[in-house]
Structure formats: C-alpha cells, structure tokens
Design an enzyme around this catalytic site. Structure first.
Site, PDB file in Angstrom:
ATOM      1  N   GLU A  20       0.558  -1.335  -0.145  1.00  0.00           N
ATOM      2  CA  GLU A  20      -0.231  -0.033   0.257  1.00  0.00           C
ATOM      3  C   GLU A  20       0.939   1.285  -0.025  1.00  0.00           C
ATOM      4  O   GLU A  20       0.945   2.365  -0.731  1.00  0.00           O
ATOM      5  CB  GLU A  20      -1.298  -0.226   1.724  1.00  0.00           C
ATOM      6  CG  GLU A  20      -1.751   1.021   1.076  1.00  0.00           C
ATOM      7  CD  GLU A  20      -2.976   1.322   0.312  1.00  0.00           C
ATOM      8  OE1 GLU A  20      -2.986   1.930  -0.578  1.00  0.00           O
ATOM      9  OE2 GLU A  20      -3.172  -0.524  -0.272  1.00  0.00           O
ATOM     10  N   GLU A  50       1.516   6.270  -7.054  1.00  0.00           N
ATOM     11  CA  GLU A  50       0.666   7.363  -7.524  1.00  0.00           C
ATOM     12  C   GLU A  50       0.709   9.012  -7.596  1.00  0.00           C
ATOM     13  O   GLU A  50       0.857   8.951  -7.975  1.00  0.00           O
ATOM     14  CB  GLU A  50      -0.811   6.844  -6.955  1.00  0.00           C
ATOM     15  CG  GLU A  50      -1.227   5.828  -7.161  1.00  0.00           C
ATOM     16  CD  GLU A  50      -2.590   5.532  -6.224  1.00  0.00           C
ATOM     17  OE1 GLU A  50      -2.988   6.373  -5.415  1.00  0.00           O
ATOM     18  OE2 GLU A  50      -3.518   4.598  -6.616  1.00  0.00           O
TER      19      GLU A  50
END
Length: 119
Positions: free
Chosen positions: A67, A74
């Site tokens: 994550e 991102e």
C-alpha cells in the site's frame, strides 16, 4: 572508515515521515491498519502459535508495504503526468492491482491460519 550513526538515524526518521504522511490520508492504508488491529486482537484471543504469528506478521507487512509503494507510485505519477494520461492511469491501476493481489493472498493465508482456531 567511520560509521555515520547520525546519517543512519536521519534515514530512519525520513522513513517514518514517509509512513506517517500516508496514515490517515490514504483511505486504503487506513483500512489495512484497522484490519491489522482486528487481526492482532483476534490472534491474541485465539492464542496463535509462534509460527502462525510469523505468517500473519509477514502478511501484514506485505500488505502495508504494498500500500505504501502504491501511494508512492501514485504521487510520482501525479508529478510526472499532472494532466490525465491513459498510460499514467494504467500505471496507477497496475500498482493498485499489486496491492489487491497482496491483500487477497493475505486474506487466504488468514483463513488458513484462523479457521482451524475458530472451528
């Protein structure tokens, strides 16, 4: 050659800052952290063995790390491609897919570890 302890401590501080910048701000990471707390509580109540704790801990670390990698990717994609770009979207989707694979593997492992204790 002299070892630079201050430099090493700064590295750890930067790493913790990286983790904390995502905690509470990344919805999926928050979900995984809540799931971690629930798994640890359940594992404590079910008295998991040392080997079971090792497997659960590795799964937790794998999902949290995935994550964090996803969040970093991102943010990097947003810097490199601030306007919408289909390839940038694919990069983000692939990174999210990697997290999903890790979470599914951790979930299956959790079933293998926890179900015998529950049943």
């Amino acid at each position: 050659m002299k070892y630079d302890y201050k430099k090493q401590l700064r590295s750890f501080r930067y790493a913790w800052q990286g983790i904390w910048c995502c905690v509470g701000k990344e919805q999926n990471l928050s979900f995984h952290l809540i799931a971690t707390v629930l798994v640890v509580v359940a594992g404590s109540m079910l008295h998991l063995s040392r080997m079971e704790w090792m497997v659960v801990t590795l799964c937790i670390g794998m999902v949290i790390a995935a994550e964090l990698f996803n969040s970093a990717i991102e943010k990097l994609v947003d810097i490199v491609s601030p306007e919408w770009n289909p390839l940038a979207g694919k990069v983000k989707d692939i990174a999210a897919g990697a997290v999903l694979i890790c979470a599914i593997a951790a979930g299956i492992t959790g079933l293998i570890v926890f179900l015998p204790h529950i049943l």
